[in-house]
Design a protein around this motif. Structure first.
Motif, PDB file in Angstrom:
ATOM      1  N   ASP A  78       0.875  -1.168   0.000  1.00 17.69           N
ATOM      2  CA  ASP A  78       0.000   0.000   0.000  1.00 17.69           C
ATOM      3  C   ASP A  78       0.913   1.219   0.000  1.00 17.69           C
ATOM      4  OD1 ASP A  78      -1.749   2.065   0.405  1.00 17.69           O
ATOM      5  OD2 ASP A  78      -2.568   1.313   2.306  1.00 17.69           O
ATOM      6  N   TYR A  79       0.966   1.932  -1.129  1.00 19.35           N
ATOM      7  CA  TYR A  79       1.846   3.089  -1.246  1.00 19.35           C
ATOM      8  C   TYR A  79       1.328   4.298  -0.466  1.00 19.35           C
ATOM      9  CZ  TYR A  79       4.469   0.997  -5.199  1.00 19.35           C
ATOM     10  OH  TYR A  79       5.258   0.213  -6.015  1.00 19.35           O
ATOM     11  N   GLY A  80       0.103   4.225   0.061  1.00 19.99           N
ATOM     12  CA  GLY A  80      -0.444   5.327   0.844  1.00 19.99           C
ATOM     13  C   GLY A  80      -1.544   6.082   0.116  1.00 19.99           C
ATOM     14  N   ASP A  81      -2.404   6.739   0.893  1.00 23.91           N
ATOM     15  CA  ASP A  81      -3.548   7.466   0.328  1.00 23.91           C
ATOM     16  C   ASP A  81      -3.108   8.595  -0.600  1.00 23.91           C
ATOM     17  OD1 ASP A  81      -5.228   5.798   1.726  1.00 23.91           O
ATOM     18  OD2 ASP A  81      -5.518   7.202   3.402  1.00 23.91           O
ATOM     19  N   GLU A  82      -2.042   9.300  -0.226  1.00 23.91           N
ATOM     20  CA  GLU A  82      -1.611  10.440  -1.035  1.00 23.91           C
ATOM     21  C   GLU A  82      -1.058   9.986  -2.384  1.00 23.91           C
ATOM     22  OE1 GLU A  82       0.990  12.058   1.792  1.00 23.91           O
ATOM     23  OE2 GLU A  82      -0.577  13.084   2.915  1.00 23.91           O
ATOM     24  N   TRP A  83      -0.317   8.887  -2.378  1.00 24.40           N
ATOM     25  CA  TRP A  83       0.181   8.360  -3.648  1.00 24.40           C
ATOM     26  C   TRP A  83      -0.990   7.953  -4.521  1.00 24.40           C
ATOM     27  CZ3 TRP A  83      -0.247   4.361  -6.928  1.00 24.40           C
ATOM     28  CH2 TRP A  83       0.720   4.206  -7.914  1.00 24.40           C
ATOM     29  N   GLU A  84      -1.970   7.261  -3.952  1.00 22.72           N
ATOM     30  CA  GLU A  84      -3.109   6.784  -4.737  1.00 22.72           C
ATOM     31  C   GLU A  84      -3.911   7.950  -5.292  1.00 22.72           C
ATOM     32  OE1 GLU A  84      -6.798   4.426  -3.226  1.00 22.72           O
ATOM     33  OE2 GLU A  84      -5.372   2.972  -4.043  1.00 22.72           O
ATOM     34  N   ALA A  85      -4.099   9.001  -4.498  1.00 22.14           N
ATOM     35  CA  ALA A  85      -4.839  10.175  -4.976  1.00 22.14           C
ATOM     36  C   ALA A  85      -4.094  10.848  -6.126  1.00 22.14           C
ATOM     37  CB  ALA A  85      -5.049  11.166  -3.825  1.00 22.14           C
ATOM     38  N   ALA A  86      -2.761  10.928  -6.010  1.00 21.66           N
ATOM     39  CA  ALA A  86      -1.962  11.543  -7.076  1.00 21.66           C
ATOM     40  C   ALA A  86      -2.036  10.716  -8.359  1.00 21.66           C
ATOM     41  CB  ALA A  86      -0.511  11.687  -6.613  1.00 21.66           C
ATOM     42  N   TRP A  87      -2.012   9.386  -8.223  1.00 21.99           N
ATOM     43  CA  TRP A  87      -2.077   8.513  -9.395  1.00 21.99           C
ATOM     44  C   TRP A  87      -3.443   8.602 -10.077  1.00 21.99           C
ATOM     45  CZ3 TRP A  87       0.405   6.304 -13.082  1.00 21.99           C
ATOM     46  CH2 TRP A  87      -0.160   5.257 -13.811  1.00 21.99           C
ATOM     47  N   LEU A  88      -4.506   8.629  -9.290  1.00 21.09           N
ATOM     48  CA  LEU A  88      -5.848   8.729  -9.870  1.00 21.09           C
ATOM     49  C   LEU A  88      -6.030  10.051 -10.594  1.00 21.09           C
ATOM     50  CD1 LEU A  88      -7.983   7.154  -6.989  1.00 21.09           C
ATOM     51  CD2 LEU A  88      -7.379   6.115  -9.195  1.00 21.09           C
ATOM     52  N   ALA A  89      -5.492  11.132 -10.012  1.00 15.80           N
ATOM     53  CA  ALA A  89      -5.572  12.441 -10.666  1.00 15.80           C
ATOM     54  C   ALA A  89      -4.770  12.430 -11.967  1.00 15.80           C
ATOM     55  CB  ALA A  89      -5.051  13.525  -9.726  1.00 15.80           C
ATOM     56  N   HIS A  90      -3.630  11.775 -11.952  1.00 11.88           N
ATOM     57  CA  HIS A  90      -2.806  11.673 -13.156  1.00 11.88           C
ATOM     58  C   HIS A  90      -3.524  10.874 -14.235  1.00 11.88           C
ATOM     59  CE1 HIS A  90       0.821  11.197 -15.616  1.00 11.88           C
ATOM     60  NE2 HIS A  90       0.588   9.894 -15.640  1.00 11.88           N
ATOM     61  N   GLN A  91      -4.153   9.769 -13.839  1.00 12.81           N
ATOM     62  CA  GLN A  91      -4.906   8.961 -14.799  1.00 12.81           C
ATOM     63  C   GLN A  91      -6.016   9.771 -15.449  1.00 12.81           C
ATOM     64  OE1 GLN A  91      -5.992   5.502 -12.300  1.00 12.81           O
ATOM     65  NE2 GLN A  91      -5.087   4.229 -13.917  1.00 12.81           N
ATOM     66  N   GLU A  92      -6.723  10.525 -14.633  1.00 18.83           N
ATOM     67  CA  GLU A  92      -7.844  11.314 -15.162  1.00 18.83           C
ATOM     68  C   GLU A  92      -7.348  12.376 -16.131  1.00 18.83           C
ATOM     69  OE1 GLU A  92     -11.594  14.034 -13.526  1.00 18.83           O
ATOM     70  OE2 GLU A  92     -10.210  13.077 -12.120  1.00 18.83           O
ATOM     71  N   ALA A  93      -6.272  13.060 -15.769  1.00 22.16           N
ATOM     72  CA  ALA A  93      -5.727  14.096 -16.650  1.00 22.16           C
ATOM     73  C   ALA A  93      -5.205  13.489 -17.944  1.00 22.16           C
ATOM     74  CB  ALA A  93      -4.614  14.860 -15.936  1.00 22.16           C
TER      75      ALA A  93
END
Length: 586
Positions: free
Chosen positions: A416-431
């Motif tokens: 689990d890379y952490g909530d902040e990493w996951e939020a950053a990755w999801l935002a990157h995917q969306e962009a």
């Protein structure tokens, strides 16, 4: 102390089968080393190949280039197939895993340096948000070049220049010195063969005289001569390396008690889309198993991994040139750990760990601080402030990667890379999903272009004026064209043997049909081509005729591959809150 105790160290399950360990090196002061848990024979493979991460223009971008925790742990990028990632020649290859931990004993070199393969898999910058987020240099498989007994430490050559450039190693024998020393003991052996066993005391005295000269010379060659009569006889019977083997071998009991197994992970294609390679269990791993232990490099300030892009580059997703200054991080950031409340970055270099991907739901592995005294861990470092860490280039910190439940053979390992990493990755995917770009869709790397366009005739300079190749590609001509005056006698040797065959920049002037179904080319190698070619210093370009297609290849223009895109994902892996020492928080 609280941070070190955040994860308890429960009693380990019974030792599992293990083919490779990390533990204290048999070389005094060398830190950790890699040991084999099985007999190895010449030609065997060791490990399963680790990822290699390019570090690009570090001294150019870093305002404090003297602080480089990787200085003694990197390989030259040119010999690892990465030269074309940089235009300055400042390129290094950090290969966390066996290549980063293995030591060098010039008398007992038993494994060969591994050159990674270049493979981006199914990731393409037009469709995959993972483009540029992972290193394409993987699977650097190490092979055995000298038999190694169970418990033997593995040694690779760092190269003679590595030792010659460090004054405190001026006494260390190098391969040429061992060759001379071997000839000396062989000559002694010829004398010994002419004498009977009852004359052994005489021979011992003769060898003692040889050792007296060894004390007087005090040279690398003198130091290579075995220091006792018995070892001299063994060197005659086998070789000098055999005299070093006993001291370079640990018992399996010692390794199970004092070292950690690093043989539980096999890299394969991940089950997660856009993640590239993943880590899989090599065998059943009971809950609580330390899957691997990893020492850590540290950056007291994350700014040390920043890059300021000032050169014109083809590093945008749209494929257009840019000259605007921008800042971003080295690709290495994606393989390091950090926390929002601290400037400290920790970069692990254990075997296989950089293949472990993120999955919050399926996470079956967690990190914890290694037990004090293992994996380079010294608990006192958890009380150091970042400015105190900046005084020490070599870290004394380590992680253990622990199974949080029973893991089956062949199951993928997840952190689990952490909530902040996951939020950053999801935002990157969306962009990324919102970008529709024709140039990105048409992008083809040199690796792919060479594969799919080899049989298509090469365009001449005149043709390229009207129908140019993609701006991210350049032509290179094989080094034999200039380095070997008899190249025409063995065209069959015009092979690009590995990633570190770069050749020289060139253009095609003309082409002619050859034996009906092939082409021969007239090529122009420019006077600016100084890569491997130091002999030619004329004012004119060098033109060569009748060059076969096999002597010409495409290469990427520096800064044009996926890892250089300004939109590529960059984010450190999160350290759990409970593990972060108070002294590290800002």
């Amino acid at each position: 102390q609280q941070a070190a105790q955040a994860f308890a160290h429960p009693q380990q399950p019974e030792p599992l089968e293990c083919g490779m360990y990390i533990g204290e090196s048999t070389i005094p002061g060398a830190g950790l080393g890699i040991f084999t848990g099985i007999d190895l024979k010449i030609g065997d493979e060791v490990g399963h190949g680790d990822v290699c991460i390019p570090i690009v223009d570090y001294s150019t971008h870093n305002q404090h280039p003297r602080f480089n925790p990787f200085e003694d742990y990197v390989w030259g990028g040119e010999v690892m197939g990465m030269k074309m990632e940089s235009a300055t020649g400042d390129i290094e290859a950090l290969c966390p895993g066996l290549d980063c931990v293995v030591n060098c004993n010039m008398a007992l070199l038993n494994v060969a340096k591994a050159i990674p393969e270049y493979d981006v898999g199914s990731i393409h910058r037009s469709t995959s948000p993972g483009a540029g987020a992972i290193s394409p240099y993987t699977n650097g498989t190490t092979r055995v070049i000298r038999d190694v007994p169970v418990g033997g430490e593995l040694f690779k050559s760092y190269g003679e220049s590595w030792f010659r450039s460090r004054e405190h190693f001026s006494h260390i024998p190098l391969p040429p010195n061992y060759r001379v020393a071997q000839s000396v003991v062989n000559a002694f052996g010829e004398i010994a063969d002419k004498h009977s066993m009852h004359e052994q005391p005489v021979l011992a005295n003769l060898y003692s005289l040889l050792l007296d000269f060894r004390k007087i010379w005090k040279t690398r060659t003198a130091n290579a001569i075995p220091p006792t009569f018995e070892e001299g006889l063994l060197a005659v019977e086998k070789d000098i390396g055999a005299t070093h083997q006993p001291a370079a071998t640990r018992s399996i009991e010692w390794l199970n008690e004092n070292a950690k197994c690093v043989d539980h992970i096999i890299p394969k294609d991940s089950t997660i889309p856009d993640a590239g390679r993943g880590a899989f269990a090599k065998r059943n791993l009971p809950k609580g198993t330390v899957i691997t232990g990893s020492p850590l490099h540290h950056y007291p300030k994350r700014e040390l991994l920043m890059m300021t892009q000032q050169q014109v580059g083809l590093n945008e997703q749209d494929g257009q040139q840019q000259s605007d200054e921008s800042t971003r991080h080295q690709l290495l950031l994606n393989y390091c750990f950090g926390h929002r409340e601290s400037s400290v970055l920790l970069c692990p270099y254990g075997v296989g760990i950089n293949y472990i991907n993120h999955n919050k739901t399926l996470a079956n592995v967690q990190i914890r601080w290694a037990e004090d005294g293992t994996s380079n861990q010294r608990d006192e470092w958890l009380s150091f402030r970042p400015n105190e860490m900046a005084k020490e280039v070599r870290s004394r910190l380590g992680f253990d990667y622990v199974a949080t439940r029973d893991i089956q053979d062949g199951e993928e390992l997840f952190l689990d890379y952490g909530d902040e990493w996951e939020a950053a990755w999801l935002a990157h995917q969306e962009a990324w999903g919102g970008r529709v770009d024709t140039m990105a869709e048409r992008y083809v790397s040199a690796y792919e272009w060479n594969r799919i366009m080899y049989d298509v005739p090469l365009r001449t300079e005149d043709e390229c004026f009207f129908d140019p190749y993609p701006e991210n590609l350049q032509l290179r001509c094989h080094y034999r064209l200039l380095d070997d005056e008899t190249w025409e006698d063995h065209m069959d040797k015009m092979k690009w043997d590995s990633l570190n065959d770069y050749g020289y920049p060139c253009n095609v002037v003309d082409r002619v049909e050859y034996e009906g179904d092939g082409m021969l080319y007239e090529v122009r190698i420019t006077k600016m081509a100084k890569d491997r070619w130091d002999k030619y210093e004329g004012e004119e370009d060098y033109v060569i005729e009748d060059v076969p297609r096999s002597a010409i290849s495409f290469a990427d223009v520096p800064y044009s591959t996926d890892m250089h895109m300004s939109v590529a994902f960059r984010r450190e892996i999160g350290i759990p809150d409970e593990m972060v020492p108070a002294a590290w928080k800002q």
